[in-house]
Design a protein around this motif. Structure first.
Motif, PDB file in Angstrom:
ATOM      1  N   VAL A  55      -2.492  -5.804   3.203  1.00  8.14           N
ATOM      2  CA  VAL A  55      -1.225  -6.016   2.501  1.00  8.14           C
ATOM      3  C   VAL A  55      -0.207  -4.955   2.896  1.00  8.14           C
ATOM      4  O   VAL A  55       0.957  -5.253   3.181  1.00  8.14           O
ATOM      5  CB  VAL A  55      -1.446  -6.022   0.973  1.00  8.14           C
ATOM      6  N   GLN A  56      -0.642  -3.698   2.929  1.00 11.29           N
ATOM      7  CA  GLN A  56       0.262  -2.610   3.321  1.00 11.29           C
ATOM      8  C   GLN A  56       0.708  -2.760   4.775  1.00 11.29           C
ATOM      9  O   GLN A  56       1.854  -2.447   5.118  1.00 11.29           O
ATOM     10  CB  GLN A  56      -0.421  -1.256   3.117  1.00 11.29           C
ATOM     11  N   LEU A  57      -0.192  -3.249   5.608  1.00 15.45           N
ATOM     12  CA  LEU A  57       0.170  -3.479   7.010  1.00 15.45           C
ATOM     13  C   LEU A  57       1.223  -4.571   7.114  1.00 15.45           C
ATOM     14  O   LEU A  57       2.178  -4.457   7.897  1.00 15.45           O
ATOM     15  CB  LEU A  57      -1.083  -3.856   7.807  1.00 15.45           C
ATOM     16  N   ALA A  58       1.050  -5.631   6.340  1.00 18.59           N
ATOM     17  CA  ALA A  58       2.043  -6.705   6.336  1.00 18.59           C
ATOM     18  C   ALA A  58       3.399  -6.197   5.847  1.00 18.59           C
ATOM     19  O   ALA A  58       4.445  -6.678   6.297  1.00 18.59           O
ATOM     20  CB  ALA A  58       1.564  -7.860   5.456  1.00 18.59           C
ATOM     21  N   ALA A  59       3.375  -5.217   4.947  1.00 18.99           N
ATOM     22  CA  ALA A  59       4.614  -4.624   4.429  1.00 18.99           C
ATOM     23  C   ALA A  59       5.151  -3.522   5.332  1.00 18.99           C
ATOM     24  O   ALA A  59       6.169  -2.888   5.010  1.00 18.99           O
ATOM     25  CB  ALA A  59       4.369  -4.063   3.029  1.00 18.99           C
ATOM     26  N   ARG A  60       4.457  -3.258   6.450  1.00 21.89           N
ATOM     27  CA  ARG A  60       4.840  -2.220   7.415  1.00 21.89           C
ATOM     28  C   ARG A  60       4.808  -0.824   6.804  1.00 21.89           C
ATOM     29  O   ARG A  60       5.548   0.059   7.217  1.00 21.89           O
ATOM     30  CB  ARG A  60       6.213  -2.516   8.019  1.00 21.89           C
ATOM     31  N   ARG A  61       3.932  -0.662   5.847  1.00 23.72           N
ATOM     32  CA  ARG A  61       3.700   0.665   5.264  1.00 23.72           C
ATOM     33  C   ARG A  61       2.439   1.205   5.943  1.00 23.72           C
ATOM     34  O   ARG A  61       1.339   1.161   5.396  1.00 23.72           O
ATOM     35  CB  ARG A  61       3.558   0.555   3.758  1.00 23.72           C
ATOM     36  N   TYR A  62       2.641   1.712   7.154  1.00 25.72           N
ATOM     37  CA  TYR A  62       1.515   1.970   8.034  1.00 25.72           C
ATOM     38  C   TYR A  62       0.614   3.097   7.550  1.00 25.72           C
ATOM     39  O   TYR A  62      -0.612   2.994   7.645  1.00 25.72           O
ATOM     40  CB  TYR A  62       2.036   2.270   9.449  1.00 25.72           C
ATOM     41  N   ASP A  63       1.188   4.164   7.035  1.00 27.51           N
ATOM     42  CA  ASP A  63       0.347   5.274   6.572  1.00 27.51           C
ATOM     43  C   ASP A  63      -0.559   4.834   5.436  1.00 27.51           C
ATOM     44  O   ASP A  63      -1.761   5.176   5.415  1.00 27.51           O
ATOM     45  CB  ASP A  63       1.225   6.448   6.129  1.00 27.51           C
ATOM     46  N   GLU A  64       0.013   4.076   4.472  1.00 26.72           N
ATOM     47  CA  GLU A  64      -0.802   3.578   3.359  1.00 26.72           C
ATOM     48  C   GLU A  64      -1.871   2.618   3.852  1.00 26.72           C
ATOM     49  O   GLU A  64      -3.019   2.633   3.373  1.00 26.72           O
ATOM     50  CB  GLU A  64       0.078   2.888   2.316  1.00 26.72           C
ATOM     51  N   ALA A  65      -1.519   1.777   4.836  1.00 22.56           N
ATOM     52  CA  ALA A  65      -2.500   0.838   5.394  1.00 22.56           C
ATOM     53  C   ALA A  65      -3.650   1.585   6.060  1.00 22.56           C
ATOM     54  O   ALA A  65      -4.829   1.256   5.852  1.00 22.56           O
ATOM     55  CB  ALA A  65      -1.815  -0.089   6.397  1.00 22.56           C
ATOM     56  N   ILE A  66      -3.324   2.601   6.834  1.00 22.48           N
ATOM     57  CA  ILE A  66      -4.354   3.371   7.535  1.00 22.48           C
ATOM     58  C   ILE A  66      -5.259   4.078   6.534  1.00 22.48           C
ATOM     59  O   ILE A  66      -6.494   4.092   6.685  1.00 22.48           O
ATOM     60  CB  ILE A  66      -3.688   4.373   8.496  1.00 22.48           C
ATOM     61  N   ASP A  67      -4.681   4.648   5.474  1.00 19.53           N
ATOM     62  CA  ASP A  67      -5.492   5.331   4.451  1.00 19.53           C
ATOM     63  C   ASP A  67      -6.456   4.346   3.791  1.00 19.53           C
ATOM     64  O   ASP A  67      -7.633   4.671   3.561  1.00 19.53           O
ATOM     65  CB  ASP A  67      -4.588   5.966   3.395  1.00 19.53           C
ATOM     66  N   ALA A  68      -5.970   3.149   3.479  1.00 19.91           N
ATOM     67  CA  ALA A  68      -6.819   2.152   2.820  1.00 19.91           C
ATOM     68  C   ALA A  68      -7.952   1.705   3.744  1.00 19.91           C
ATOM     69  O   ALA A  68      -9.106   1.554   3.313  1.00 19.91           O
ATOM     70  CB  ALA A  68      -5.979   0.953   2.390  1.00 19.91           C
ATOM     71  N   MET A  69      -7.638   1.501   5.018  1.00 16.37           N
ATOM     72  CA  MET A  69      -8.672   1.086   5.971  1.00 16.37           C
ATOM     73  C   MET A  69      -9.716   2.189   6.151  1.00 16.37           C
ATOM     74  O   MET A  69     -10.923   1.915   6.231  1.00 16.37           O
ATOM     75  CB  MET A  69      -8.044   0.755   7.325  1.00 16.37           C
ATOM     76  N   ARG A  70      -9.265   3.441   6.219  1.00 13.71           N
ATOM     77  CA  ARG A  70     -10.215   4.541   6.375  1.00 13.71           C
ATOM     78  C   ARG A  70     -11.149   4.615   5.162  1.00 13.71           C
ATOM     79  O   ARG A  70     -12.348   4.905   5.304  1.00 13.71           O
ATOM     80  CB  ARG A  70      -9.468   5.863   6.546  1.00 13.71           C
ATOM     81  N   ALA A  71     -10.599   4.363   3.988  1.00 14.87           N
ATOM     82  CA  ALA A  71     -11.435   4.360   2.786  1.00 14.87           C
ATOM     83  C   ALA A  71     -12.492   3.265   2.873  1.00 14.87           C
ATOM     84  O   ALA A  71     -13.669   3.477   2.526  1.00 14.87           O
ATOM     85  CB  ALA A  71     -10.562   4.165   1.546  1.00 14.87           C
ATOM     86  N   ALA A  72     -12.101   2.079   3.357  1.00 17.73           N
ATOM     87  CA  ALA A  72     -13.056   0.974   3.489  1.00 17.73           C
ATOM     88  C   ALA A  72     -14.159   1.322   4.480  1.00 17.73           C
ATOM     89  O   ALA A  72     -15.334   1.010   4.253  1.00 17.73           O
ATOM     90  CB  ALA A  72     -12.320  -0.292   3.925  1.00 17.73           C
ATOM     91  N   VAL A  73     -13.790   1.976   5.582  1.00 18.33           N
ATOM     92  CA  VAL A  73     -14.787   2.365   6.582  1.00 18.33           C
ATOM     93  C   VAL A  73     -15.749   3.393   5.999  1.00 18.33           C
ATOM     94  O   VAL A  73     -16.970   3.325   6.235  1.00 18.33           O
ATOM     95  CB  VAL A  73     -14.099   2.917   7.848  1.00 18.33           C
ATOM     96  N   ARG A  74     -15.241   4.358   5.228  1.00 20.98           N
ATOM     97  CA  ARG A  74     -16.113   5.375   4.620  1.00 20.98           C
ATOM     98  C   ARG A  74     -17.109   4.736   3.662  1.00 20.98           C
ATOM     99  O   ARG A  74     -18.287   5.111   3.630  1.00 20.98           O
ATOM    100  CB  ARG A  74     -15.275   6.416   3.872  1.00 20.98           C
TER     101      ARG A  74
END
Length: 264
Positions: A31-50
């Motif tokens: 969702v954050q990626l679709a909104a072009r909020r890249y830093d928030e998107a990257i943080d959320a993805m990193r959390a999912a990977v962890r």
């Protein structure tokens, strides 16, 4: 429904209710990626990977977010790491090839794309072969380009663009009969492409068949009267045929269009 703010709010609630589940984090990242909020998107993805390092999807999505934010070096590292865990990930290899392409690392890009193709993905082979061919063409490795574009034609025989690109590679190798065969196949599938007729005119011109070259160039101009290359090919063919007046008139049109294009 395009309501990214509401989607993000609901996913944040889901994360509060189940913080140890990876999927809400991944979806929030999308969702954050679709909104072009890249830093928030990257943080959320990193959390999912962890939370779930054995799930390939958040790793791929993290790489997509890094690419979208222009962090190509980090994206390459992320995809390389993903491939150490998921060695059979064709998607990761394909994306890594595209990242290398954007970095100008063309040999590595072709290598990774070839590896992705060797995994026989159900979808995306057309794009893989087209990209490999384009990379080889940019490096003037025409035999490799012909091999890739030939594989693409075998895969999508009803794609007129695939036949055109293969034919253009044959022209660069001086294999004119094979080029004309591919151009003919392209026209059988779609007669509305002026660039096919200009390619045919170019082959006939090189072979000294000036009458056929002029006919093909005229057909291109019927479809696109502003086609500079077609005007030039027609002018050259007419001049070779001894039709000085019409040839020079076409050459003047070409020069005018070229001047306008340069000014623009």
């Amino acid at each position: 429904n395009g309501d990214l703010a509401d989607a993000a709010q609901r996913l944040s609630t889901a994360i509060e209710l189940a913080p140890d589940r990876a999927e809400p984090h991944r979806l929030l990242g999308l969702v954050q990626l679709a909104a072009r909020r890249y830093d928030e998107a990257i943080d959320a993805m990193r959390a999912a990977v962890r939370i779930d390092p054995r799930d390939e999807r958040p790793r791929i999505d993290l790489a997509d977010a890094l690419v979208a934010s222009g962090r190509l070096e980090e994206a390459a590292r992320q995809l390389t790491e993903t491939l150490t865990v998921f060695q059979a990930s064709g998607r990761a290899r394909y994306l890594l090839g595209l990242v290398y392409q954007r970095q100008g690392r063309y040999p590595q890009a072709r290598q990774e794309l070839a590896r992705a193709a060797s995994m026989k993905p159900l979808l995306g082979m057309n794009s893989i072969f087209q990209t490999i061919g384009a990379l080889a063409r940019s490096q003037q490795e025409y035999e490799a380009a012909i091999e890739a574009f030939s594989s693409r034609v075998d895969l999508v025989p009803n794609d007129p663009r695939a036949h055109l690109e293969l034919g253009e590679m044959f022209v660069r190798q001086g294999r004119h009969d094979e080029a004309l065969a591919e151009f003919a196949a392209s026209l059988m599938l779609d007669r509305s492409r002026p660039e096919v007729y200009t390619s045919i005119a170019q082959v006939h011109l090189r072979e000294g068949r000036f009458e056929k070259a002029s006919e093909a160039a005229r057909q291109a101009l019927t479809l696109d009267g502003m086609n500079k290359e077609a005007h030039y090919l027609l002018a050259t063919s007419l001049l070779r045929l001894g039709l000085e007046t019409e040839g020079r008139r076409q050459l003047e049109v070409y020069q005018r269009l070229q001047t306008e294009a340069t000014a623009a």
